[in-house]
Design a protein around this motif. Structure first.
Motif, PDB file in Angstrom:
ATOM      1  N   PHE A 164       0.875  -1.263  -0.182  1.00  0.00           N
ATOM      2  CA  PHE A 164       0.104  -0.027  -0.137  1.00  0.00           C
ATOM      3  C   PHE A 164       0.857   1.192  -0.003  1.00  0.00           C
ATOM      4  CE2 PHE A 164      -1.815   3.530   2.365  1.00  0.00           C
ATOM      5  CZ  PHE A 164      -3.204   3.614   1.763  1.00  0.00           C
ATOM      6  N   TYR A 165       2.131   1.386   0.844  1.00  0.00           N
ATOM      7  CA  TYR A 165       2.797   2.440   0.930  1.00  0.00           C
ATOM      8  C   TYR A 165       3.561   2.596  -0.258  1.00  0.00           C
ATOM      9  CZ  TYR A 165       1.528   2.051   5.876  1.00  0.00           C
ATOM     10  OH  TYR A 165       0.959   1.743   7.043  1.00  0.00           O
ATOM     11  N   LEU A 166       3.681   1.913  -1.463  1.00  0.00           N
ATOM     12  CA  LEU A 166       4.135   2.113  -2.664  1.00  0.00           C
ATOM     13  C   LEU A 166       2.971   2.727  -3.864  1.00  0.00           C
ATOM     14  CD1 LEU A 166       7.127  -0.299  -3.145  1.00  0.00           C
ATOM     15  CD2 LEU A 166       7.260   1.958  -2.346  1.00  0.00           C
ATOM     16  N   LEU A 167       1.815   1.861  -3.594  1.00  0.00           N
ATOM     17  CA  LEU A 167       0.895   2.094  -4.400  1.00  0.00           C
ATOM     18  C   LEU A 167      -0.217   3.195  -4.250  1.00  0.00           C
ATOM     19  CD1 LEU A 167      -0.490  -1.691  -5.400  1.00  0.00           C
ATOM     20  CD2 LEU A 167       1.136  -0.278  -6.640  1.00  0.00           C
ATOM     21  N   TYR A 168      -0.449   3.462  -3.016  1.00  0.00           N
ATOM     22  CA  TYR A 168      -1.236   4.624  -2.658  1.00  0.00           C
ATOM     23  C   TYR A 168      -0.639   5.947  -3.051  1.00  0.00           C
ATOM     24  CZ  TYR A 168      -4.937   7.880  -1.278  1.00  0.00           C
ATOM     25  OH  TYR A 168      -5.581   8.743  -0.971  1.00  0.00           O
ATOM     26  N   PRO A 169       0.716   5.983  -2.909  1.00  0.00           N
ATOM     27  CA  PRO A 169       1.395   7.477  -3.209  1.00  0.00           C
ATOM     28  C   PRO A 169       1.361   7.600  -4.662  1.00  0.00           C
ATOM     29  CG  PRO A 169       2.682   6.221  -1.454  1.00  0.00           C
ATOM     30  CD  PRO A 169       1.617   5.277  -2.054  1.00  0.00           C
ATOM     31  N   LEU A 170       1.361   6.356  -5.638  1.00  0.00           N
ATOM     32  CA  LEU A 170       1.421   6.635  -6.999  1.00  0.00           C
ATOM     33  C   LEU A 170       0.018   6.899  -7.290  1.00  0.00           C
ATOM     34  CD1 LEU A 170       2.624   6.029  -9.727  1.00  0.00           C
ATOM     35  CD2 LEU A 170       1.919   3.667  -9.554  1.00  0.00           C
ATOM     36  N   PHE A 171      -0.990   6.467  -6.780  1.00  0.00           N
ATOM     37  CA  PHE A 171      -2.500   6.962  -6.922  1.00  0.00           C
ATOM     38  C   PHE A 171      -2.546   8.658  -6.650  1.00  0.00           C
ATOM     39  CE2 PHE A 171      -6.873   7.607  -5.315  1.00  0.00           C
ATOM     40  CZ  PHE A 171      -7.650   7.157  -6.458  1.00  0.00           C
ATOM     41  N   MET A 172      -2.075   8.624  -5.429  1.00  0.00           N
ATOM     42  CA  MET A 172      -2.276  10.310  -5.121  1.00  0.00           C
ATOM     43  C   MET A 172      -1.553  10.994  -6.105  1.00  0.00           C
ATOM     44  SD  MET A 172      -1.298  10.302  -1.103  1.00  0.00           S
ATOM     45  CE  MET A 172      -1.249  12.236  -0.766  1.00  0.00           C
ATOM     46  N   GLY A 175      -3.618  11.167  -9.119  1.00  0.00           N
ATOM     47  CA  GLY A 175      -4.615  12.159  -9.064  1.00  0.00           C
ATOM     48  C   GLY A 175      -4.419  13.590  -8.958  1.00  0.00           C
ATOM     49  N   ILE A 176      -3.350  13.911  -8.257  1.00  0.00           N
ATOM     50  CA  ILE A 176      -2.948  15.299  -8.334  1.00  0.00           C
ATOM     51  C   ILE A 176      -2.717  15.972  -9.746  1.00  0.00           C
ATOM     52  CG2 ILE A 176      -1.014  16.958  -7.498  1.00  0.00           C
ATOM     53  CD1 ILE A 176      -0.708  14.866  -5.118  1.00  0.00           C
ATOM     54  N   ASN A 177      -1.968  15.287 -10.570  1.00  0.00           N
ATOM     55  CA  ASN A 177      -1.676  15.566 -11.830  1.00  0.00           C
ATOM     56  C   ASN A 177      -2.965  15.614 -12.736  1.00  0.00           C
ATOM     57  OD1 ASN A 177       1.149  15.672 -12.627  1.00  0.00           O
ATOM     58  ND2 ASN A 177       1.111  14.281 -11.211  1.00  0.00           N
ATOM     59  N   MET A 178      -4.067  14.821 -12.305  1.00  0.00           N
ATOM     60  CA  MET A 178      -5.322  15.132 -12.745  1.00  0.00           C
ATOM     61  C   MET A 178      -6.037  16.411 -12.506  1.00  0.00           C
ATOM     62  SD  MET A 178      -7.458  11.257 -13.066  1.00  0.00           S
ATOM     63  CE  MET A 178      -7.077  10.169 -14.294  1.00  0.00           C
ATOM     64  N   VAL A 179      -5.851  16.904 -11.211  1.00  0.00           N
ATOM     65  CA  VAL A 179      -6.237  17.978 -10.997  1.00  0.00           C
ATOM     66  C   VAL A 179      -5.574  19.109 -11.552  1.00  0.00           C
ATOM     67  CG1 VAL A 179      -6.589  19.774  -8.725  1.00  0.00           C
ATOM     68  CG2 VAL A 179      -6.912  17.183  -8.796  1.00  0.00           C
ATOM     69  N   GLY A 257      -3.168  18.085  -3.889  1.00  0.00           N
ATOM     70  CA  GLY A 257      -2.573  17.453  -2.528  1.00  0.00           C
ATOM     71  C   GLY A 257      -3.542  17.612  -1.488  1.00  0.00           C
ATOM     72  N   LEU A 258      -4.316  18.560  -1.242  1.00  0.00           N
ATOM     73  CA  LEU A 258      -5.278  18.597  -0.376  1.00  0.00           C
ATOM     74  C   LEU A 258      -6.475  17.704  -0.473  1.00  0.00           C
ATOM     75  CD1 LEU A 258      -5.567  22.638   0.138  1.00  0.00           C
ATOM     76  CD2 LEU A 258      -4.839  21.033   1.797  1.00  0.00           C
ATOM     77  N   MET A 259      -6.913  17.489  -1.779  1.00  0.00           N
ATOM     78  CA  MET A 259      -8.120  16.788  -1.922  1.00  0.00           C
ATOM     79  C   MET A 259      -7.454  15.141  -1.801  1.00  0.00           C
ATOM     80  SD  MET A 259      -9.384  18.555  -5.534  1.00  0.00           S
ATOM     81  CE  MET A 259     -10.550  17.382  -5.934  1.00  0.00           C
ATOM     82  N   THR A 260      -6.462  14.883  -2.226  1.00  0.00           N
ATOM     83  CA  THR A 260      -6.015  13.310  -1.952  1.00  0.00           C
ATOM     84  C   THR A 260      -5.525  13.120  -0.438  1.00  0.00           C
ATOM     85  OG1 THR A 260      -3.806  14.035  -2.819  1.00  0.00           O
ATOM     86  CG2 THR A 260      -5.214  12.867  -4.124  1.00  0.00           C
ATOM     87  N   ALA A 261      -5.222  14.080   0.239  1.00  0.00           N
ATOM     88  CA  ALA A 261      -4.589  13.793   1.451  1.00  0.00           C
ATOM     89  C   ALA A 261      -5.762  13.625   2.248  1.00  0.00           C
ATOM     90  CB  ALA A 261      -3.913  15.239   1.960  1.00  0.00           C
ATOM     91  N   ALA A 262      -6.963  14.307   1.991  1.00  0.00           N
ATOM     92  CA  ALA A 262      -8.166  14.067   2.808  1.00  0.00           C
ATOM     93  C   ALA A 262      -8.832  12.734   2.642  1.00  0.00           C
ATOM     94  CB  ALA A 262      -9.413  15.282   2.458  1.00  0.00           C
ATOM     95  N   VAL A 263      -8.705  12.219   1.450  1.00  0.00           N
ATOM     96  CA  VAL A 263      -9.227  10.966   1.090  1.00  0.00           C
ATOM     97  C   VAL A 263      -8.347  10.009   1.855  1.00  0.00           C
ATOM     98  CG1 VAL A 263      -9.358   9.255  -0.617  1.00  0.00           C
ATOM     99  CG2 VAL A 263     -10.102  11.320  -0.846  1.00  0.00           C
ATOM    100  N   LEU A 264      -6.959  10.321   1.794  1.00  0.00           N
ATOM    101  CA  LEU A 264      -5.772   9.310   2.713  1.00  0.00           C
ATOM    102  C   LEU A 264      -6.173   9.346   4.159  1.00  0.00           C
ATOM    103  CD1 LEU A 264      -3.344   7.762   2.663  1.00  0.00           C
ATOM    104  CD2 LEU A 264      -2.106  10.032   2.909  1.00  0.00           C
ATOM    105  N   LEU A 265      -6.542  10.682   4.705  1.00  0.00           N
ATOM    106  CA  LEU A 265      -6.913  10.614   6.290  1.00  0.00           C
ATOM    107  C   LEU A 265      -8.131   9.969   6.616  1.00  0.00           C
ATOM    108  CD1 LEU A 265      -5.743  14.148   6.731  1.00  0.00           C
ATOM    109  CD2 LEU A 265      -4.403  12.088   7.718  1.00  0.00           C
ATOM    110  N   SER A 266      -9.132   9.992   5.670  1.00  0.00           N
ATOM    111  CA  SER A 266     -10.566   9.452   5.754  1.00  0.00           C
ATOM    112  C   SER A 266     -10.358   7.707   6.089  1.00  0.00           C
ATOM    113  CB  SER A 266     -11.437   9.618   4.636  1.00  0.00           C
ATOM    114  OG  SER A 266     -11.002   8.855   3.430  1.00  0.00           O
ATOM    115  N   GLY A 267      -9.270   7.200   5.251  1.00  0.00           N
ATOM    116  CA  GLY A 267      -9.155   5.659   5.172  1.00  0.00           C
ATOM    117  C   GLY A 267     -10.311   5.127   4.141  1.00  0.00           C
ATOM    118  N   GLU A 268     -10.961   5.656   3.466  1.00  0.00           N
ATOM    119  CA  GLU A 268     -11.920   5.279   2.299  1.00  0.00           C
ATOM    120  C   GLU A 268     -11.193   5.601   1.097  1.00  0.00           C
ATOM    121  OE1 GLU A 268     -13.724   3.055   3.270  1.00  0.00           O
ATOM    122  OE2 GLU A 268     -13.960   3.167   5.363  1.00  0.00           O
TER     123      GLU A 268
END
Length: 347
Positions: A164-172, A175-179, A257-268
């Motif tokens: 997860f600690y390699l895959l979710y940062p890639l997802f983040m 997502g950031i570049n999509m924004v 960064g804010l949008m993906t960080a909020a999702v990261l903190l939510s756990g969902e």
């Protein structure tokens, strides 16, 4: 976190966004034009001097909101240091977003001063990925992270473990570049709809905050969602069409960064695909445009993104914002439903 505290943060950030824009726009404009004038011109007309650097306004509002939220979050717990997990998670995520914004600020400065074309996209992507890895790793040692991803329709969880600690940062990072693409392709302001990205961020954050309140949510994630909503709303005083201040790369990275960080903190983690529906749609269209052009040397759309395609078909900024607001609102409603669903499911 109580609704009263959220309302205070939201209201103060809106006012602060207006004030900061009024103060900083002349200074940002001097970087671009070399001239300093406190008069920012007609708010409802462009004169070509409109600067970027919107990330400065957004992040100053967010810093105010996060600090205020930490102070108001159970004052007794703060004084007795019992809320270190809450404040630690909030400040780790904030630090990561600040580093992303710093990359964007450097890019905005180089391009506004016409010193060059900036950093190569691959280098920026790699730096963003490393920052996201750092945030996830730091959160692991500050209360931990949920490494299982809940899927909809009773499909259960997918457990990623350490991967997860390699895959979710890639997802983040994706997502950031999509924004960034959703704001304007290649950083060119004429390819964007003024205020579109900020409006999307407001609706995204409203859906996330409401979903966290309706389901079983993280207070740190809810604080980030409210701060993002207030900061993006405050920016719209100056960033809504016709813009007097553009998001630029700094603002796009900040919001992403804010949008993906909020999702990261939510756990969902699945909710980003729902609440961020407008960003996903625009990003997928840009990707398909690139693939089709590389393969057939033909354009699938009239513009690089869907919103640029709509603009070139004669739709104005407000019409484009309206179309994407409907998409965002539908995604936000789906995200709220997903949070309620997740509250009834346990690992």
């Amino acid at each position: 976190m109580s609704w009263s505290v959220q309302a205070v943060i939201l209201g103060c950030e809106m006012v602060l966004g207006y004030v900061l824009g009024r103060v900083f726009i002349p200074y940002f404009r001097r970087i671009k034009t070399g001239k300093f004038d406190l008069y920012i011109g007609d708010r409802f007309a462009k004169d070509g001097s409109e600067p970027k650097f919107g990330g400065v306004v957004i992040m100053l509002c967010v810093i105010f909101g996060v600090v205020t939220g930490v102070i108001f979050y159970d004052s007794e717990a703060v004084l007795s240091l019992e809320s270190r997990e809450f404040s630690g998670r909030a400040f780790i995520a904030l630090g990561g977003v600040l580093m992303l914004t710093a990359i964007g600020l450097l890019e905005d400065y180089v391009k506004e001063k016409k010193l060059g074309i900036g950093m190569k996209p691959l280098y920026k992507f790699f730096m963003e990925y490393l920052i996201c890895i750092g945030v996830c790793a730091a959160l692991r040692y500050c209360g931990g992270l949920q490494t299982a991803v809940l899927l909809p329709f009773h499909l259960g969880y997918i457990q990623f473990g350490r991967l997860f600690y390699l895959l979710y940062p890639l997802f983040m990072t994706v997502g950031i570049n999509m924004v960034k693409v959703h704001d304007c392709a290649g950083g060119k302001t004429d390819t964007g709809a003024d205020g579109l990205c900020a409006v999307t961020a407001v609706i995204f954050s409203a859906g996330l905050s409401s979903g966290l309140a309706a389901g079983v949510g993280s207070d740190a994630a809810q604080l980030f969602a409210v701060c993002t909503m207030g900061a993006a709303g405050g920016f719209l005083f100056w960033g809504c069409s016709p813009a007097k201040l553009y998001l630029g790369e700094s603002g796009a990275l900040a919001l992403g960064g804010l949008m993906t960080a909020a999702v990261l903190l939510s756990g969902e983690y699945f909710v980003f695909l729902l609440a961020g529906a407008a960003v996903i749609v625009d990003g997928i269209c840009a990707f398909l445009q690139y693939i089709v052009f590389k393969a057939r040397k033909k354009l699938l759309l009239k513009g690089y993104t869907l919103h640029e395609h709509l603009q070139k078909n004669g739709h104005g900024d407000f019409a484009v914002i309206g179309i994407f607001s409907v998409i965002s609102a539908a995604g936000a409603a789906a995200a709220i439903a997903f949070f309620i669903y997740s509250g009834k499911i346990s690992i």
